[in-house]
Motif scaffolding. Structure first.
Motif, PDB file in Angstrom:
ATOM      1  N   PRO A   1       1.020  -1.171  -0.078  1.00  0.00           N
ATOM      2  CA  PRO A   1       0.115  -0.112  -0.001  1.00  0.00           C
ATOM      3  C   PRO A   1       0.811   1.316   0.027  1.00  0.00           C
ATOM      4  CG  PRO A   1      -0.924  -1.577   1.629  1.00  0.00           C
ATOM      5  CD  PRO A   1       0.519  -2.118   0.841  1.00  0.00           C
ATOM      6  N   GLY A   2       0.360   2.207  -0.846  1.00  0.00           N
ATOM      7  CA  GLY A   2       1.147   3.515  -0.919  1.00  0.00           C
ATOM      8  C   GLY A   2       1.515   4.069   0.352  1.00  0.00           C
ATOM      9  N   LEU A   3       0.606   4.270   1.410  1.00  0.00           N
ATOM     10  CA  LEU A   3       0.949   4.602   2.630  1.00  0.00           C
ATOM     11  C   LEU A   3       2.210   3.919   3.637  1.00  0.00           C
ATOM     12  CD1 LEU A   3      -2.484   5.537   3.994  1.00  0.00           C
ATOM     13  CD2 LEU A   3      -0.922   6.980   3.372  1.00  0.00           C
ATOM     14  N   LEU A   4       2.673   2.603   3.128  1.00  0.00           N
ATOM     15  CA  LEU A   4       3.494   2.023   3.687  1.00  0.00           C
ATOM     16  C   LEU A   4       4.959   1.732   2.843  1.00  0.00           C
ATOM     17  CD1 LEU A   4       0.986  -0.698   5.065  1.00  0.00           C
ATOM     18  CD2 LEU A   4       2.181   1.259   6.338  1.00  0.00           C
ATOM     19  N   GLN A   5       4.822   2.269   1.745  1.00  0.00           N
ATOM     20  CA  GLN A   5       6.020   2.278   0.793  1.00  0.00           C
ATOM     21  C   GLN A   5       7.199   2.982   1.155  1.00  0.00           C
ATOM     22  OE1 GLN A   5       4.697   2.994  -3.319  1.00  0.00           O
ATOM     23  NE2 GLN A   5       3.435   1.474  -3.264  1.00  0.00           N
ATOM     24  N   THR A   6       8.466   2.350   1.047  1.00  0.00           N
ATOM     25  CA  THR A   6       9.562   3.006   1.389  1.00  0.00           C
ATOM     26  C   THR A   6       9.819   3.749  -0.100  1.00  0.00           C
ATOM     27  OG1 THR A   6      10.817   1.419   0.398  1.00  0.00           O
ATOM     28  CG2 THR A   6      10.456   1.208   2.925  1.00  0.00           C
ATOM     29  N   GLU A   7      10.867   4.769   0.114  1.00  0.00           N
ATOM     30  CA  GLU A   7      11.216   5.788  -0.953  1.00  0.00           C
ATOM     31  C   GLU A   7      11.811   5.026  -1.855  1.00  0.00           C
ATOM     32  OE1 GLU A   7      14.239   9.374  -1.860  1.00  0.00           O
ATOM     33  OE2 GLU A   7      13.493   9.222   0.338  1.00  0.00           O
ATOM     34  N   ASP A   8      12.693   3.994  -1.826  1.00  0.00           N
ATOM     35  CA  ASP A   8      13.199   3.101  -2.910  1.00  0.00           C
ATOM     36  C   ASP A   8      12.285   2.329  -3.337  1.00  0.00           C
ATOM     37  OD1 ASP A   8      15.835   4.247  -2.691  1.00  0.00           O
ATOM     38  OD2 ASP A   8      16.465   2.568  -1.337  1.00  0.00           O
ATOM     39  N   TYR A   9      11.445   1.698  -2.859  1.00  0.00           N
ATOM     40  CA  TYR A   9      10.276   0.889  -3.251  1.00  0.00           C
ATOM     41  C   TYR A   9       9.501   1.678  -4.306  1.00  0.00           C
ATOM     42  CZ  TYR A   9       6.579  -2.694  -3.477  1.00  0.00           C
ATOM     43  OH  TYR A   9       5.625  -3.485  -3.857  1.00  0.00           O
ATOM     44  N   ALA A  10       8.922   2.975  -3.705  1.00  0.00           N
ATOM     45  CA  ALA A  10       8.058   3.666  -4.514  1.00  0.00           C
ATOM     46  C   ALA A  10       8.676   4.069  -5.956  1.00  0.00           C
ATOM     47  CB  ALA A  10       7.741   4.913  -3.665  1.00  0.00           C
ATOM     48  N   ARG A  11       9.974   4.558  -5.808  1.00  0.00           N
ATOM     49  CA  ARG A  11      10.810   5.035  -6.852  1.00  0.00           C
ATOM     50  C   ARG A  11      10.775   3.624  -8.167  1.00  0.00           C
ATOM     51  NH1 ARG A  11      14.774   7.068  -4.633  1.00  0.00           N
ATOM     52  NH2 ARG A  11      14.044   9.195  -4.850  1.00  0.00           N
ATOM     53  N   ALA A  12      11.039   2.446  -7.548  1.00  0.00           N
ATOM     54  CA  ALA A  12      10.883   1.271  -8.512  1.00  0.00           C
ATOM     55  C   ALA A  12       9.531   1.094  -9.054  1.00  0.00           C
ATOM     56  CB  ALA A  12      11.545   0.045  -7.628  1.00  0.00           C
ATOM     57  N   VAL A  13       8.523   1.280  -8.277  1.00  0.00           N
ATOM     58  CA  VAL A  13       7.341   1.114  -8.681  1.00  0.00           C
ATOM     59  C   VAL A  13       6.862   2.157  -9.740  1.00  0.00           C
ATOM     60  CG1 VAL A  13       4.653   1.254  -8.105  1.00  0.00           C
ATOM     61  CG2 VAL A  13       6.601  -0.155  -6.680  1.00  0.00           C
ATOM     62  N   ILE A  14       7.227   3.768  -9.419  1.00  0.00           N
ATOM     63  CA  ILE A  14       6.730   4.586 -10.248  1.00  0.00           C
ATOM     64  C   ILE A  14       7.642   4.497 -11.469  1.00  0.00           C
ATOM     65  CG2 ILE A  14       7.024   7.058 -10.324  1.00  0.00           C
ATOM     66  CD1 ILE A  14       6.361   7.153  -7.480  1.00  0.00           C
ATOM     67  N   SER A  15       8.853   4.139 -11.486  1.00  0.00           N
ATOM     68  CA  SER A  15       9.645   4.034 -12.803  1.00  0.00           C
ATOM     69  C   SER A  15       8.987   2.790 -13.700  1.00  0.00           C
ATOM     70  CB  SER A  15      10.871   3.870 -12.339  1.00  0.00           C
ATOM     71  OG  SER A  15      11.555   4.927 -11.515  1.00  0.00           O
ATOM     72  N   ALA A  16       8.602   1.832 -13.119  1.00  0.00           N
ATOM     73  CA  ALA A  16       8.346   0.759 -13.842  1.00  0.00           C
ATOM     74  C   ALA A  16       6.806   1.052 -14.508  1.00  0.00           C
ATOM     75  CB  ALA A  16       8.231  -0.524 -12.937  1.00  0.00           C
ATOM     76  N   GLY A  17       6.101   2.008 -13.796  1.00  0.00           N
ATOM     77  CA  GLY A  17       4.886   2.075 -14.365  1.00  0.00           C
ATOM     78  C   GLY A  17       4.696   3.090 -15.408  1.00  0.00           C
ATOM     79  N   ARG A  18       5.722   4.017 -15.592  1.00  0.00           N
ATOM     80  CA  ARG A  18       5.659   5.024 -16.613  1.00  0.00           C
ATOM     81  C   ARG A  18       5.880   4.296 -17.901  1.00  0.00           C
ATOM     82  NH1 ARG A  18       3.377   8.155 -14.287  1.00  0.00           N
ATOM     83  NH2 ARG A  18       4.185  10.102 -15.460  1.00  0.00           N
ATOM     84  N   PRO A  19       4.830   4.526 -18.852  1.00  0.00           N
ATOM     85  CA  PRO A  19       4.683   3.978 -20.111  1.00  0.00           C
ATOM     86  C   PRO A  19       5.775   4.276 -21.194  1.00  0.00           C
ATOM     87  CG  PRO A  19       3.043   5.581 -20.032  1.00  0.00           C
ATOM     88  CD  PRO A  19       3.672   5.296 -18.666  1.00  0.00           C
ATOM     89  N   GLU A  20       6.385   5.550 -20.845  1.00  0.00           N
ATOM     90  CA  GLU A  20       7.487   6.283 -21.699  1.00  0.00           C
ATOM     91  C   GLU A  20       8.724   6.720 -20.927  1.00  0.00           C
ATOM     92  OE1 GLU A  20       5.883   9.044 -24.204  1.00  0.00           O
ATOM     93  OE2 GLU A  20       4.619   7.634 -25.233  1.00  0.00           O
ATOM     94  N   PRO A  21      10.108   6.626 -21.419  1.00  0.00           N
ATOM     95  CA  PRO A  21      10.888   7.052 -20.413  1.00  0.00           C
ATOM     96  C   PRO A  21      10.691   8.598 -20.010  1.00  0.00           C
ATOM     97  CG  PRO A  21      11.722   6.236 -22.353  1.00  0.00           C
ATOM     98  CD  PRO A  21      10.232   6.097 -22.637  1.00  0.00           C
TER      99      PRO A  21
END
Length: 285
Positions: free
Chosen positions: A118-138
């Protein structure tokens, strides 16, 4: 980019009260619009919370419906509070929906997650990996960093003096799926173990062995509020758009599904044991 805002609990309450007053006076939206000198769409937008009514708008409505002085004063004050800016408006380019405003005022959050922490429990590095992977384009690093910082700002909700209670159930796949490098995943699992020590946070895991269960259709969140006049809201996030459910019958279905998921989930102590085991396995891989 045009300014955006997140409808809050107060906005929903104001919209509901204005709609109720009109109905009690036996007026249709069209009739009310004619008497107010407004368009039919303005009445609809205000009564559904899509437009923030000004204090003068509310005063005019109260005059039309013959509201008492105390009701009139209360609704005008509510209209002024609706126009206050929440912390999330500083990230209006990131938080484009109304969820954050609702989450910010919730007293109880029931959350079922299938894929991610859950977003409220994500660490910074985990969130960065999730957000980076979810972007359809660079996307540039600055854009990704801003989104990560917005998520970290959101996470402070759980440590506020008036923090809501978070009751999260996650599928076992959430703690088994490696997101980012092993070190960041270990840190994320450790963060879950630490978060669960908070008196307002409960984290449970639905094990693989549960088989078919009530949460197979996907993740969802149910937000509940302190005031009884503010109805619960269910939220479902998807690639086709976000869905907000306010029908009492549908809300009851989500609540029942959450109860059934909890029935199949491990108790918190056993859940913490499974998370600690997954973390230990990462240390040896």
């Amino acid at each position: 980019m045009s300014p955006t805002y997140s409808p809050t609990v107060r906005l929903r309450r104001l919209a509901r009260e204005l709609r109720k007053m009109r109905e009690e006076n036996g007026l249709s939206p069209e009739s009310a619009a004619i008497r107010l000198g407004w368009s039919r769409s303005k009445v609809s937008r205000i009564e559904t919370g899509r437009t923030r009514a000004s204090a003068s708008d509310v005063a005019n409505v109260c005059d039309l419906y013959g509201a008492g002085s105390s009701v009139r004063a209360g609704l005008i004050q509510l209209a002024k509070e609706v126009r206050q800016r929440g912390w999330w408006t500083a990230y209006a380019d990131v938080f484009t929906g109304s969820y954050i405003g609702l989450e910010d005022e919730a007293a109880l959050i029931h959350q079922w997650e299938v894929q991610l922490v859950p977003g409220l429990l994500q660490t910074e590095d985990y969130a960065r990996a999730v957000i980076s992977a979810g972007r359809p384009e660079p996307h540039d690093a600055e854009d990704i960093h801003r989104r990560v910082m917005a998520r970290m700002a959101r996470r402070t909700l759980l440590s506020r003096p008036d923090a809501p209670e978070l009751y999260a159930v996650v599928d076992e796949g959430v703690i088994r799926r490696p997101i980012g490098n092993p070190e960041s995943m270990r840190d994320q699992l450790q963060a879950l173990l630490v978060a669960a020590r908070r008196p307002n946070v409960t984290i449970r895991v639905l094990p693989y062995r549960a088989g078919a269960h009530a949460g197979l259709e996907g993740a969802f969140t149910v937000l509940s509020f302190t005031e009884e006049v503010d109805p619960d809201v269910a939220y479902v996030e998807g690639t086709a758009g976000d869905v907000y459910i306010e029908s009492s019958d549908q809300i009851d279905r989500y609540k029942m599904a959450f109860e059934r998921i909890c029935d199949a989930a491990l108790p918190q102590d056993a859940s913490m044991g499974l998370i600690a085991e997954a973390k230990e396995q990462l240390s040896h891989d």
